[in-house]
Structures are given as C-alpha cells and as structure tokens.
Write a protein that holds these residues in place. Structure first.
Motif, short mmCIF file in Angstrom:
data_model
loop_
_atom_site.label_atom_id
_atom_site.label_comp_id
_atom_site.label_asym_id
_atom_site.label_seq_id
_atom_site.Cartn_x
_atom_site.Cartn_y
_atom_site.Cartn_z
N PRO A 189 75.85 149.78 83.70
CA PRO A 189 75.61 150.93 82.80
C PRO A 189 76.89 151.64 82.38
O PRO A 189 76.95 152.25 81.31
N GLU A 190 77.92 151.59 83.22
CA GLU A 190 79.15 152.33 82.96
C GLU A 190 80.08 151.63 81.98
O GLU A 190 80.84 152.28 81.27
N CYS A 191 80.04 150.29 81.97
CA CYS A 191 81.07 149.54 81.23
C CYS A 191 80.75 149.38 79.74
O CYS A 191 81.63 149.03 78.96
N GLY A 192 79.51 149.59 79.34
CA GLY A 192 79.15 149.48 77.93
C GLY A 192 79.05 148.07 77.41
O GLY A 192 79.05 147.84 76.20
N ALA A 193 78.97 147.08 78.30
CA ALA A 193 78.89 145.68 77.87
C ALA A 193 77.50 145.36 77.34
O ALA A 193 76.51 145.98 77.72
N GLY A 194 77.45 144.38 76.45
CA GLY A 194 76.17 143.89 75.95
C GLY A 194 75.87 142.49 76.43
O GLY A 194 74.77 141.97 76.19
N LEU A 195 76.83 141.87 77.11
CA LEU A 195 76.68 140.51 77.61
C LEU A 195 77.34 140.40 78.97
O LEU A 195 78.34 141.07 79.25
N LEU A 196 76.78 139.53 79.82
CA LEU A 196 77.39 139.20 81.10
C LEU A 196 77.66 137.70 81.12
O LEU A 196 76.78 136.89 80.83
N VAL A 197 78.90 137.33 81.43
CA VAL A 197 79.28 135.92 81.55
C VAL A 197 79.65 135.65 83.00
O VAL A 197 80.50 136.35 83.58
N LEU A 198 79.02 134.64 83.59
CA LEU A 198 79.30 134.26 84.97
C LEU A 198 80.18 133.02 84.97
O LEU A 198 79.81 131.99 84.39
N ALA A 199 81.35 133.12 85.59
CA ALA A 199 82.29 132.00 85.70
C ALA A 199 82.46 131.67 87.17
O ALA A 199 82.57 132.55 88.02
N GLY A 200 82.51 130.38 87.49
CA GLY A 200 82.66 129.94 88.87
C GLY A 200 81.86 128.68 89.11
O GLY A 200 81.33 128.06 88.17
N ASP A 201 81.74 128.28 90.36
CA ASP A 201 80.97 127.09 90.71
C ASP A 201 79.51 127.26 90.27
O ASP A 201 78.94 128.35 90.38
N ALA A 202 78.91 126.15 89.80
CA ALA A 202 77.55 126.22 89.25
C ALA A 202 76.55 126.76 90.28
O ALA A 202 75.67 127.56 89.95
N ARG A 203 76.67 126.32 91.53
CA ARG A 203 75.74 126.78 92.57
C ARG A 203 75.90 128.28 92.82
O ARG A 203 74.91 129.02 92.96
N GLU A 204 77.13 128.75 92.87
CA GLU A 204 77.38 130.16 93.11
C GLU A 204 76.89 131.02 91.95
O GLU A 204 76.32 132.10 92.15
N GLU A 222 76.08 131.61 81.52
CA GLU A 222 77.00 130.97 82.45
C GLU A 222 77.96 130.06 81.68
O GLU A 222 77.60 129.49 80.65
N THR A 223 79.18 129.95 82.18
CA THR A 223 80.15 129.04 81.58
C THR A 223 80.76 128.17 82.66
O THR A 223 81.00 128.62 83.79
N GLU A 224 81.01 126.93 82.31
CA GLU A 224 81.63 125.99 83.25
C GLU A 224 83.14 126.19 83.33
O GLU A 224 83.81 125.61 84.18
N HIS A 225 83.68 127.01 82.46
CA HIS A 225 85.12 127.26 82.44
C HIS A 225 85.45 128.50 83.27
O HIS A 225 84.70 129.46 83.31
N GLY A 226 86.61 128.46 83.92
CA GLY A 226 87.10 129.60 84.66
C GLY A 226 86.52 129.69 86.06
O GLY A 226 85.45 129.16 86.36
N SER A 227 87.26 130.34 86.94
CA SER A 227 86.83 130.60 88.31
C SER A 227 87.65 131.76 88.85
O SER A 227 88.54 132.28 88.17
N ARG A 228 87.40 132.15 90.10
CA ARG A 228 88.09 133.30 90.67
C ARG A 228 89.52 132.95 91.10
O ARG A 228 90.36 133.85 91.27
N SER A 229 89.82 131.69 91.27
CA SER A 229 91.15 131.28 91.68
C SER A 229 92.17 131.54 90.57
O SER A 229 91.81 131.74 89.41
N SER A 230 93.44 131.53 90.95
CA SER A 230 94.51 131.74 89.97
C SER A 230 94.46 130.68 88.88
O SER A 230 94.62 130.97 87.69
#
Length: 381
Positions: A189-204, A222-230
């Motif tokens: 609610p605070e960030c004003g976003a209209g979309l959420l994109v989840l990046a990381g391993d498919a299972r997670e 969900e996107t197959e690109h990107g993860s939490r690692s550097s």
C-alpha cells in the motif's frame, strides 16, 4: 496515469507558464543546444505575454539542469514568479513548447509521462527477499525480508534421519516464504505500485506467490530472469523483461477501458473474453457530456486521443475545478461573475484531478471517442 500529483497546480490562480523541453545531452554540441532551447522558451513566453518575474524563475530553474543523468525531458509549471511543479518526462517532447494561459497546459503529460504503473520487484531466495520499486526513470530500494537460514546441506545420506531432515528444511522454507509474503503485503500500500514481479528460483517464486493476498496475486507476474544474488541482479535481460511486463499491463488496461467505453456509449459487440463489460450510459463522449460527468465526479477514467480535434476548443471556467461549462452563461449560473476561457483538454484535466480520476492516452490508429475526448464513468444517474 493517476493525476493526484497535479493538484498543487490548482490550488492557486493563474495565469500559468507551462514549459515542455527536451533535456537530452546526446549530441556533441549539447551545451549549445541546451542554451538555444532555453532562449527559445524565454522568447515564446515573452511573446505570449508572460510576466518577467515568472520567466526569470523558469530560466533560473532550467539553468540548474545537470549535464548528465537527466530524464529525456521536463515539464515545468510556474505562476506568480514561482516554479510550482517540475516534472521529469519519460519521453522527450517532439518540439519544445512554452505557453501562457489561464490554466496550466497539462494535457500533453498524458503522452509524455510514464503512464505504466510503478512495479515492485521482489528478488527472492530461500532465506528472504530484497524489494525494489521500478519505473521508467528509477530503481530504488523498497524493503527487505529476512527469514531463517537453512542448516546443513541440501543433500544428506539416505538413512533413517533423511525424511526428518527434509521435513525441517521444507518447514523452514515455508516459514521464510510466509515472512517474504508478509513484507510484500506490508510494503504494497505504501509504495504505489500497480504490479508485482517475482524474480528468483521457480519453486521459491511459486511458494511466495501462493501466500500473497488475492488482490496482490491478481497483479503478480513471475520472471525467469534475475535473482537475489549479485549475478542475478546483473542479469541484463531483467530490465527488458520488467519493461515488457509493464507495457503489456498498460496495454491491457487501455484495451479494457476502451471496451468499457464502447459498451457504455451503446456500441457493444467489441468485447474480448475476460474484459470488463459496461451497460449503456456508463460512458460519456464529447466535451459537453464529459464536462457534465466531471462536474458530478462520475468519471473514473478520462480518455484523451493522441489526435483530438476537440482538445483545443474553448470552454469557460471559474476558479473552482467544478466550475466549467461549454457556454459562458453556464459558468455564470454557477455563481462565477467573470468566467474565463480555457482549452477544453486542460479544463478536463483539472476537473479529473479534483475528482481523483485517471487519464489514459488513446494512441493514433486506435478507435477512441469521437472528437478525441471521452470518459468511462463510475456510476450513472
């Protein structure tokens, strides 16, 4: 495009200087070009009758433009020797434009601001997540979730303890996923976003998505690109993927709004599966009808066509956002002794902002309202 950011412009009287200017520095003679653009703006304002103090305030602000890291363009609105609003633009104006008018000339913002919703990107791993807010001009931190690290190794000897070990690992991950989902829900609610994109391993990604509230799941991709690692953060395809997701979301919202508009004006038969339908009367078309709907705060979405013959026609206004009419006498009847002329599109933008409506630009080549001005209504009388 939500219009709340424009409200400071309508809290004070005009006349207003409105400036749209290209701020790119791509050419070798960029400094000279920038100097010429500023001179052209000053000349247009003086020719239009702007006062010297307001022109000086604008020139001072433009002189502060940095030589790098700038957006493609800027829109500035000034009155009474003060720059009231200075906005970065997602696209450069085709031609620098400066005007002096009763109302700020805000209509071009519908095509020059980023009309795609900000996007909350969650970089997820088995321990937690980093959240960032993305739009066309920035990527900034928006939150962080940290759970409990796994103990031991992911593979263990096949003995009688293996099942218990795997069960503990699974429970730990589910608890971490719950922590991540709670942080997303808190931040949303605070960030004003209209979309959420989840990046990381498919299972997670899947486990976190299952734990989100339905209203957030409905706008989650969900996107197959990107993860939490550097390395995952540096994935060159992630920017492109997020941009594509945002563009498709904006296109779908526009298609749904136009479907709703066409059905509401009594010309159905163009619905797509899954689109929102409306009954006849739940749309307004043309300046008189849209003005009537705006005065009663019925408008949910104001539709402005990229090519709108009616946009520049004159209407009459008073100091209040609801004091607007096609005829001078209409506004006098609202208690305004001396109504003033204004462009129809700018008057509509002012009333739409006051009524917490949004505006959508209908691109050239896409069937929209006749005359280029229409609205989807919240309710009908």
């Amino acid at each position: 495009m939500e219009l709340g950011f424009l409200k400071p412009l309508f809290d004070r009287p005009g006349p207003w200087a409105s400036v749209y200017i290209d701020t790119s520095w791509a050419s070798e003679d960029a400094a000279q070009q920038w100097h010429l653009r500023r001179r052209a703006v000053a000349g247009q304002l003086i020719d239009a009758g702007a006062d010297a103090y307001t022109c000086e305030a604008l020139m001072r602000r433009l002189a502060e433009e940095p030589v790098s890291g700038t957006p493609p363009g800027r829109a500035l609105f000034a009155a009474g020797a003060e720059v009231v609003l200075d906005l970065p633009l997602a696209a450069a104006p085709y031609i620098g434009e400066a005007s002096w008018s009763t109302l700020p000339h805000t209509a071009p913002l519908a095509g020059l601001r980023d009309d795609q919703p900000p996007c909350l990107v969650a970089f997820i791993d088995h321990v937690g997540a980093d959240l960032e807010l993305w739009d066309a001009l920035r990527q900034e931190p928006a939150g962080r979730a940290e759970g409990t690290p796994w103990r031991g190794h992911r593979t263990v000897p096949e003995d009688r303890h293996e099942w218990h070990y795997r069960n503990r690992v699974e429970n730990t991950w589910k608890q971490n996923a719950e922590i991540i989902a709670d942080e997303i829900n808190r931040t949303w609610p605070e960030c004003g976003a209209g979309l959420l994109v989840l990046a990381g391993d498919a299972r997670e990604r899947k486990v976190v998505r299952e734990r989100l509230p339905q209203q957030i799941r409905a706008v989650t991709v969900e996107t197959e690109h990107g993860s939490r690692s550097s390395a995952g953060r540096a994935d060159g395809h992630l920017d492109e993927a997020v941009a594509g997701i945002r563009e498709e979301h904006a296109r779908k919202r526009l298609r749904d709004a136009l479907d709703h508009f066409r059905a509401g004006r009594g010309r159905g038969g163009e619905h797509r599966p899954g689109s929102v339908e409306a009954g006849p009367g739940e749309a307004a078309e043309g300046v008189p009808a849209v003005l009537d709907a705006l005065r009663s705060h019925q408008v949910a979405t104001l539709l402005l066509a990229q090519i709108a013959p009616d946009a520049g026609r004159d209407v009459w206004i008073g100091p209040g956002a609801d004091q607007v009419g096609v005829q001078r006498g209409d506004v006098q009847a609202m208690g305004v002794p001396k109504p003033e002329r204004a462009r129809a599109d700018d008057a509509l933008m002012r009333s739409a902002a006051a009524g917490d409506a949004e505006v959508m630009l209908v691109p050239d080549g896409m069937a929209g309202p006749s005359g280029g001005l229409g609205a989807v209504l919240r309710w009908t009388t």
